[in-house]
Scaffold this active site. Structure first.
Site, short mmCIF file in Angstrom:
data_model
loop_
_atom_site.label_atom_id
_atom_site.label_comp_id
_atom_site.label_asym_id
_atom_site.label_seq_id
_atom_site.Cartn_x
_atom_site.Cartn_y
_atom_site.Cartn_z
N HIS A 75 22.92 35.26 15.68
CA HIS A 75 23.66 34.57 14.17
C HIS A 75 24.23 32.16 14.72
O HIS A 75 24.72 32.76 16.47
CB HIS A 75 24.89 34.46 14.01
CG HIS A 75 25.52 34.53 12.99
ND1 HIS A 75 24.56 33.24 11.56
CD2 HIS A 75 26.56 33.77 11.99
CE1 HIS A 75 25.75 33.11 10.68
NE2 HIS A 75 26.67 33.20 11.15
N CYS B 32 20.33 31.15 8.70
CA CYS B 32 20.91 30.27 9.38
C CYS B 32 20.61 29.81 10.07
O CYS B 32 20.90 28.27 10.87
CB CYS B 32 22.49 31.57 9.92
SG CYS B 32 21.31 32.66 11.21
#
Lengths: 571, 178
Positions: A518, A200
């Site tokens: 994240h 990510c």
């Protein structure tokens, strides 16, 4: 300073254009012969004090006194420009009233013009120029700004154009129209990116770059054709057109990605080829683990730079080497000033982004203007006053460009004094890039304590940002008392009129802990915000974006930013 | 003057008070003069916009903190703007450009790491002793409990919707605890 009278007309905000003069100042200027004469007598009396301050003294040891007040001392003395009589604020108006033509005086301690009739400080560009030039601080640049990159971008006059019949035929034969996606209000180029396993960090930066206007335009207008590039590579390696594996070229993989993302395919795209190429380029970062998005960004720009054209010299600051630098490269100016003699040493360094420290203590926000409204007897303070504790992007930039006193263990060798002296260091932006990437330093690594930590502190960031206050010309100007004078970097033609205004178009956010977090990117398209969370693209409100934890902020020059345009029907 | 008689000491302190007031007046006038110049030359034009942005930011944070507002969903199991849903682990299958084997997208990075002989796991296998003495300096420490990829080639055939045995390794990237 002034009570009662209506305020004079506002200035244009152009730091080089003075506000309209009051009638007395205008009168004084026209009475003097020519424009340089009015303040000629003053120039001899201007004495420079610590860097940036000037005062008026007829001789170095003069102690000015107000005539009528004398022998009592008084503060804030004004010397009449016509007769050099010195008065305090209470006696100055009388002096002016009695003698027409004696209205303009100068604050002897601050070198500011004062109109005794209007009872207000007034401003004149020639006077400011005289003050700045009188200071004559010795300075040097160990390297003047690389001339190649300061050359004004070639301007082409705007001419509207429509394709002729021949062009239409060529376009018609060589292309096929993309069907507008179902729900044709969705913008082009929105496509999820599959997470290949802790990637990510890569997806978030790729989404921002896929929608960086000048970069997107470059690739979508086929300026790096991957087929031609690979073919050229094969030719260079020796003739065999179909032999051997294709060489690694991050720009080619990026070109393929642009084609895929801007096609009508809506299933998420897997940037596997890109990952493979990138790992070959940055082998030290090639491992299956969560990485830092900013580190990836730098590595990727470096990869594009290297592969696009090996022939162009990669001299620092030369933006013509590759599209990555042409888009992101700016120049930072660093001034180190000797606190004893004022000698300033200047260096210029290129940069592709600006890394900002996030203050962890108290407020980095100035108390804004005292625009409080009295209502019902109580003062309703501006909402900003409740935000004393939050960090802001502007606050970080102010801290970035603030003069910093170097410690006594970091004494700088002053060429003028010929010894090491305590110094002040100040950064400013000499050249703004087309796209500015701000990196908020949220990850702190301490090699001493062998630990790292993440700073979760909220950072406020604006959707529109004017970078003018942080430019070298503004910083220099403020160092010299904000005088109206063309400092390094000032360009006063229309091409730079909005050159410092930027619009936000992408935000890379990080949530979670240092080692278990994240990355998500918010994109602004047609003035709507979209959340790009790996394969999932969703529409979000402005509020979500404003409240998010920004890690990287992407701003593009306003003139390159396309606002929401009307829907164009396919022809 | 330093003899401390009452009369001289009070005029002494009066003098220092006057001195202090003069300095203070001078500093205040400095600031006033500078602010006047900034305002008159229009160098503070952006203040209104700044205040507006701050206000919007405050509103946004208040609204985000409000649990009743339908803010963003932390979880990934949502429908995207095209009306699609996706599994937690990307299940597109393509050929590895290094070895030619078909690999599932969500497992591609760990596969490629071993395939290319890069990464910590690959290095550790070859230099076991140096792995012990090597100090770790990585920000993104992977969840170290994942199972070795001895069966990585077979895991490519995991049918859609299941996460296989190595599901937990993606927890740091899939979604975080709120």
């Amino acid at each position: 300073m002034k009570l009662g009278s209506p305020p004079p007309p506002m200035s244009s905000g152009d730091p080089l254009r003075p506000p309209p003069p009051c009638p007395h100042l205008a009168g004084y200027r026209s009475n003097a012969h020519g424009l340089s004469k009015p303040f000629r007598s003053l120039q001899r009396c201007l004495r420079a004090r610590p860097p940036g301050r000037a005062e008026i003294r007829r001789d170095p040891h003069e102690i000015p006194r107000c005539g009528p007040c004398s022998p009592s001392p008084s503060s804030r003395l004004y010397a009449c420009l016509a007769c050099a009589a010195v008065s305090c604020p209470s006696h100055a108006p009388a002096h002016a009233a009695a003698r027409p033509g004696h209205e303009i005086a100068v604050d002897v301690d601050r070198a500011e013009l004062f109109c005794c009739a209007c009872r207000d400080q007034v401003y004149d560009r020639d006077f400011d120029a005289a003050v700045v030039l009188a200071q004559n601080i010795p300075s040097s640049s160990s390297a003047s700004p690389p001339s190649g990159c300061l050359r004004k971008r070639r301007r082409v006059d705007y001419r509207p154009w429509t394709p002729g019949p021949v062009e239409r035929a060529v376009v018609g034969k060589g292309s096929s129209p993309l069907p507008f996606p179902g729900g044709s209000e969705l913008p082009q180029g929105l496509r999820g990116l599959n997470n290949l396993g802790n990637t990510c960090f890569m997806n978030s930066v790729l989404q921002a770059l896929l929608h960086t206007p000048p970069l997107r335009n470059y690739f979508l207008s086929d300026r790096h054709n991957r087929y031609v590039c690979q073919q050229n590579g094969r030719k260079k390696r020796g003739g065999n057109a179909d032999g051997g594996e294709s060489r690694v070229c991050l720009a080619c993989d990026l070109d393929a990605m642009y084609s895929a993302v801007f096609s009508d395919e809506r299933l998420p795209y897997s940037p596997a080829r890109f990952l493979y190429s990138w790992w070959q380029h940055a082998s030290n970062l090639a491992s299956y683990e969560q990485q830092d998005a900013h580190e990836f960004f730098i590595s990727m720009l470096d990869g594009i730079h290297e592969k696009v054209d090996e022939h162009k010299p990669a001299s620092p600051g030369n933006e013509e080497c590759c599209i990555a630098h042409r888009v992101f490269s700016g120049i930072l100016r660093s001034d180190v000033t000797c606190t004893i003699c004022g000698f300033t040493s200047t260096t210029y360094d290129p940069c592709v982004d600006i890394s900002l420290d996030l203050d962890s203590n108290h407020s980095s926000i100035k108390v804004a203007s005292s625009k409080s409204h009295a209502s019902n007897g109580e003062t309703q303070s501006i909402s900003g006053s409740q935000n004393f504790d939050i960090s802001t992007l502007r606050g970080c930039l102010e801290r970035f460009t603030r003069p910093e006193r170097l410690g006594s263990d970091q004494k700088f060798f002053c060429q003028h004094c010929q010894v090491r002296q305590e110094s002040l260091k100040q950064m400013s932006i000499r050249k703004l890039p087309l796209v500015t990437c701000f990196h908020i330093k949220r990850f702190e690594h301490s090699s001493i304590r062998k630990m790292s930590r993440k700073v979760d502190r909220y950072l406020q960031f604006p959707f529109s940002l004017d970078m003018a206050p942080y430019s070298s010309s503004s910083i220099l100007r403020s160092r010299f008392g904000n005088r109206m004078f063309a400092f390094d970097g000032d360009e006063s033609d229309e091409s730079t009129e909005f050159a410092s205004e930027f619009e936000l178009f992408a935000v890379v956010t990080h949530s979670g802990k240092l080692d278990a977090g994240h990355y998500v990117t918010f994109l602004r398209l047609n003035n709507l915000w979209y959340k790009c969370d790996d394969a999932w693209i969703t529409h979000v409100s402005e509020n979500i974006v404003r409240a998010s934890q920004a890690y990287m902020l992407f701003y593009v020059q306003k003139k390159l930013y396309y606002k929401a345009s009307e829907h164009v029907a396919p022809s | 003057m330093s003899d401390g008689k009452d009369g001289s000491s009070s005029s002494h302190s009066q003098l220092s008070i006057r001195c202090f007031h003069e300095l203070l007046d001078s500093i205040i006038a400095d600031v006033a003069s500078e602010c006047h110049r900034v305002a008159r030359l229009g160098l503070d034009r952006g203040l209104d916009e700044e205040e507006e942005e701050l206000r919007l930011s405050e509103e946004a944070r208040a609204s985000a903190a409000d649990p009743s507002s339908s803010g963003e969903v932390g979880c990934k199991y949502v429908v995207d703007i095209f009306g699609q849903t996706h599994p937690a682990v990307a299940d597109e299958i393509f050929e590895c450009m290094n070895c030619g084997r078909p690999i599932m997208a969500g497992r591609f990075a760990p596969h490629l790491e071993k395939c290319m002989g890069k990464g910590r796991k690959a290095r550790q296998r070859t230099t076991r002793s140096s792995a012990i003495t090597r100090s770790r300096n990585s920000r993104g420490s992977p969840v170290s409990v994942y199972a070795p990829y001895s069966n990585s080639t077979n895991s490519a055939r995991v049918p859609n919707g299941t996460t296989g045995g190595a599901g937990e390794e993606f927890s740091d990237c899939a979604f975080e605890a709120p």
